[in-house]
Design an enzyme around this catalytic site. Structure first.
Site, PDB file in Angstrom:
ATOM      1  CE  LYS A  91       0.298  -2.398  40.694  1.00  0.00           C
ATOM      2  NZ  LYS A  91       1.087  -3.038  39.610  1.00  0.00           N
TER       3      LYS A  91
HETATM    4  C1  E4P Z   1       1.524  -2.223  35.063  1.00  0.00           C
HETATM    5  O1  E4P Z   1       1.150  -2.648  36.168  1.00  0.00           O
HETATM    6  C2  E4P Z   1       1.977  -3.100  34.011  1.00  0.00           C
HETATM    7  O2  E4P Z   1       2.803  -4.097  34.572  1.00  0.00           O
HETATM    8  C3  E4P Z   1       2.870  -2.552  32.950  1.00  0.00           C
HETATM    9  O3  E4P Z   1       3.452  -1.331  33.328  1.00  0.00           O
HETATM   10  C4  E4P Z   1       2.257  -2.596  31.639  1.00  0.00           C
HETATM   11  O4  E4P Z   1       3.233  -2.316  30.680  1.00  0.00           O
HETATM   12  P1  E4P Z   1       2.952  -2.619  29.153  1.00  0.00           P
HETATM   13  O5  E4P Z   1       1.726  -1.884  28.755  1.00  0.00           O
HETATM   14  O6  E4P Z   1       4.184  -2.111  28.442  1.00  0.00           O
HETATM   15  O7  E4P Z   1       2.769  -4.109  29.041  1.00  0.00           O
END
Ligand code: E4P
Length: 220
Positions: A91
């Site tokens: 990622k």
């Molecule tokens: C993405 O990589 C994040 O881990 C996550 O989906 C963010 O979720 P949130 O905005 O509910 O914290």
């Protein structure tokens, strides 16, 4: 049509164990924030990912820590060599340097997810550069006052005909999950608490209780 991929968005092994193994789950997604929340240090990240694989994850996703192209490539290469080909997805935030590093990794056959995708053109770059996934954050888009679903629908159209899946993150409710399925997105990552809501329907559990009681009353 591409197979749908469901991921669990967590670096907490105890939470992952409440959901895995499950054949409907393709893998897990992590990032430095999730690692910090779960108390997983950087040197323990490969162990966490291998544990997820032992729990049935077909693919695990880990984020780079560096922000410059060379640093991103070094982070990615250090992780990639510890996994079988295709098992680990790298990622990378969809920055200018991130896209540069990701293109090189994709070209070499390493699956890449561009993350923190907030604009349609970023999703288009992901498709253009052969990424496996582009990850927009639905909840956070909506927090900022944007119509997240409309924007994600636009990204989805831009990726039609490419092999890049949207991997929608920041999905906080069953309603959001269903709306994304309606848009035809190729993958979604959910927190373990949403897994419970999706897989343990109260009416189904209630019906099962009734069947079990009647089965017991019938005897062997
Ligand atoms: C993405 O990589 C994040 O881990 C996550 O989906 C963010 O979720 P949130 O905005 O509910 O914290």
């Amino acid at each position: 049509m591409q197979a749908f991929h469901l991921y669990l968005d967590s670096a907490d092994l105890a939470d992952l164990k409440t959901c895995l193994p499950h054949p409907a789950v393709h893998g897990i997604t992590t990032n430095p924030t999730l690692l910090r929340r779960a108390g997983v240090t950087r040197d323990k990240l490969p162990e966490l990912l291998h544990n997820a694989i032992k729990l049935g994850a077909k693919q695990v996703q880990a984020q780079v820590h560096a922000a410059d192209t060379d640093g991103i490539l070094a982070d990615a290469q250090a992780l990639v060599r510890q996994f079988n080909p295709g098992q680990l997805v790298i990622k990378i935030p969809a920055t200018r340097d991130g896209l540069r590093a990701g293109a090189e990794l994709s070209e070499a056959g390493t699956p890449v997810t561009y993350t923190a995708v907030y604009a349609p053109e970023q999703a288009h770059f992901a498709g253009q550069l052969g990424a496996a996934y582009a990850a927009p954050y639905l909840g956070r888009l909506e927090d900022s006052g944007v119509d997240g679903l409309a924007l994600i629908g636009q990204m989805q159209s831009l990726l039609a005909g490419t092999s890049t899946r949207l991997l929608v993150a920041s999905v906080r409710s069953r309603a959001a999950y269903l709306a994304l399925l309606g848009l035809g997105v190729g993958s979604i990552t959910i927190p373990p608490k949403l897994f419970t809501e999706l897989f343990d329907h109260p009416a189904t559990l209630d019906a099962e209780r009734g069947f079990l009681a009647d089965a017991a009353a019938l005897g062997d």
